[in-house]
Write a protein that holds these residues in place. Structure first.
Motif, mmCIF file in Angstrom:
data_model
loop_
_atom_site.group_PDB
_atom_site.id
_atom_site.type_symbol
_atom_site.label_atom_id
_atom_site.label_comp_id
_atom_site.label_asym_id
_atom_site.label_seq_id
_atom_site.Cartn_x
_atom_site.Cartn_y
_atom_site.Cartn_z
ATOM 1 N N ASN A 17 0.827 -1.294 -0.004
ATOM 2 C CA ASN A 17 -0.003 0.082 0.041
ATOM 3 C C ASN A 17 0.922 1.209 -0.140
ATOM 4 O O ASN A 17 1.372 1.679 -0.870
ATOM 5 N N GLY A 18 0.960 1.858 1.172
ATOM 6 C CA GLY A 18 1.880 3.430 1.171
ATOM 7 C C GLY A 18 3.438 2.773 0.868
ATOM 8 O O GLY A 18 3.963 1.761 1.070
ATOM 9 N N ILE A 19 3.748 3.894 0.253
ATOM 10 C CA ILE A 19 5.061 3.774 -0.312
ATOM 11 C C ILE A 19 5.752 5.117 -0.217
ATOM 12 O O ILE A 19 5.172 6.213 -0.275
ATOM 13 N N THR A 20 7.161 5.143 0.060
ATOM 14 C CA THR A 20 7.990 6.505 0.338
ATOM 15 C C THR A 20 9.559 6.210 0.342
ATOM 16 O O THR A 20 9.858 5.171 0.422
ATOM 17 N N TRP A 21 10.198 7.308 -0.351
ATOM 18 C CA TRP A 21 11.675 7.138 -0.137
ATOM 19 C C TRP A 21 12.001 7.878 1.064
ATOM 20 O O TRP A 21 11.603 8.897 1.235
ATOM 21 N N ASP A 22 13.043 6.876 1.891
ATOM 22 C CA ASP A 22 13.499 7.476 2.923
ATOM 23 C C ASP A 22 14.982 8.207 2.613
ATOM 24 O O ASP A 22 16.086 7.249 2.396
ATOM 25 N N PRO A 23 15.237 9.447 2.501
ATOM 26 C CA PRO A 23 16.473 9.973 2.198
ATOM 27 C C PRO A 23 17.776 9.786 3.221
ATOM 28 O O PRO A 23 18.826 9.843 2.833
ATOM 29 N N VAL A 24 17.364 9.541 4.466
ATOM 30 C CA VAL A 24 18.156 9.659 5.402
ATOM 31 C C VAL A 24 18.950 7.797 5.395
ATOM 32 O O VAL A 24 19.983 7.887 5.276
ATOM 33 N N GLY A 25 18.065 6.926 5.094
ATOM 34 C CA GLY A 25 18.392 5.717 5.158
ATOM 35 C C GLY A 25 18.802 5.261 3.689
ATOM 36 O O GLY A 25 19.205 4.160 3.256
ATOM 37 N N LYS A 26 18.334 6.158 2.810
ATOM 38 C CA LYS A 26 18.720 5.761 1.274
ATOM 39 C C LYS A 26 17.996 4.522 1.050
ATOM 40 O O LYS A 26 18.703 3.421 0.456
ATOM 41 N N ARG A 27 16.689 4.273 1.185
ATOM 42 C CA ARG A 27 15.946 3.200 0.917
ATOM 43 C C ARG A 27 14.596 3.545 0.319
ATOM 44 O O ARG A 27 13.897 4.500 1.018
ATOM 45 N N TRP A 28 13.924 2.554 0.011
ATOM 46 C CA TRP A 28 12.611 2.345 -0.281
ATOM 47 C C TRP A 28 11.638 1.794 0.963
ATOM 48 O O TRP A 28 12.141 0.719 1.335
#
Length: 344
Positions: A228-239
């Motif tokens: 369902n929900g998705i986001t890019w985590d710029p701190v962890g550099k991960r989806w």
């Protein structure tokens, strides 16, 4: 205050709301809304502060600000710092109905009483059926709409493009996020939302839209448990991808192919929206316990309770406020995160 002119709910749409309400756990009310009273147009709705009580209450440091009412099945809220506005998608009926009556509202973040319809199905060449997840990329607003991804000018609402996933077998495009390389990642929950309820038919997928609107699959299979929900985590550099499975609420990292995904959280199910905070902590919603959760330093805890069917949340990064769409109540709530503390 600006009225949002829409027709009242049809009998079919009211039955959908009644069906979804029956699926909710009973919850006490709390937190008085301090906004002033409003008048509702005779043949339309308004997006404005509600008078009376809020549905949610804080269990830690989040502080309720106000209700904004008058929406029709609000599913996703996305903040655009460039315009200092929220965009709110409205399904206006069953989530899988190709009924051409979905719409997107642009809402001032500094003055939430000021709102207008940015794009409406059937008006000015716009096609919108049941828009859900939203993403802003430059001057373009992207909306996941059942089996299509639709692009609009974020200032004028003019339709710019449609990427049709139907020939690829898409069932329910649910959320969309922009990666650091400009690619769009889109979840396909594999569910049908109808008068018969939510039916999982699969397949479960995470799609990627690359250069020249090319479509590829990043991950596919039952191991995604209805992404369902998705986001890019710029701190962890991960989806980050959430699962909507009713019994297995997974928070997954970088799901790939048919491989078993790396999990950073399991627990109560029906996870929906997710946002990555500036320090790498995650906020996400859970239908199972009607709560907003904070996942930080390996610890998962609810910070706001009794928010029924909280969908795809958005964060006003200028004011550090959380916007929570409550689809069955036609409401978006605003909460301050100023006092939010992270576990050590």
């Amino acid at each position: 205050m600006r009225a949002i002119t829409r027709h009242p709910l049809t009998a079919r749409q009211r039955s959908f709301v009644e069906l979804m309400v029956l699926m909710l756990p009973l919850a006490p009310l709390g937190c008085t809304d301090d906004a002033s009273a409003y008048e509702k147009p005779e043949n339309g709705i308004v997006a404005t502060a509600a008078d009376g009580v809020a549905t949610g209450f804080s269990v830690s440091e989040a502080r309720f600000i106000r209700n904004i009412i008058g929406f029709q099945g609000p599913e996703s809220v996305r903040y655009d710092p460039g315009q200092d506005v929220f965009f709110v998608s409205n399904m206006t009926g069953y989530g899988s109905a190709q009924d051409h009556n979905g719409y997107i509202v642009r809402l001032s973040a500094s003055n939430p009483d000021s709102a207008m319809i940015l794009a409406q199905g059937g008006v000015n060449g716009v096609v919108l059926d049941s828009p859900k997840g939203l993403a802003v990329h430059g001057d373009t607003l992207w909306a996941a709409d059942i089996s299509a991804l639709r692009a609009f000018d974020k200032r004028t609402g003019a339709p710019l493009a449609t990427i049709d996933f139907a020939p690829r077998g898409a069932i329910q495009l649910n959320d969309v996020a922009v990666g650091p390389d400009g690619t769009l990642h889109v979840t396909d929950t594999g569910i049908i939302m109808s008068d018969k309820g939510v039916i999982h038919v699969g397949p479960d997928r995470v799609w990627v839209v690359g250069p020249n609107q090319s479509i590829t699959i990043a991950a596919e299979g039952e191991q995604l448990n209805r992404p369902n929900g998705i986001t890019w985590d710029p701190v962890g550099k991960r989806w980050i991808v959430l699962s909507f499975d009713p019994f297995n609420g997974q928070v997954m990292v970088n799901p790939q192919g048919h491989a078993k995904p790396q999990l950073i959280r399991t627990g109560k199910g029906q996870l929906d929206g997710v946002e990555a905070l500036a320090d790498g902590a995650l906020l996400f919603t859970s239908w199972a316990d009607s709560s907003i959760h904070l996942l930080a330093n390996g610890r998962d805890r609810p910070i706001i309770r009794d928010v029924p069917v909280a969908a795809d949340i958005g964060i006003d990064t200028k004011r550090n406020r959380l916007a929570i769409p409550l689809s069955v109540l036609g409401t978006v709530q605003l909460w301050s995160l100023e006092g939010l503390q992270r576990p050590h």
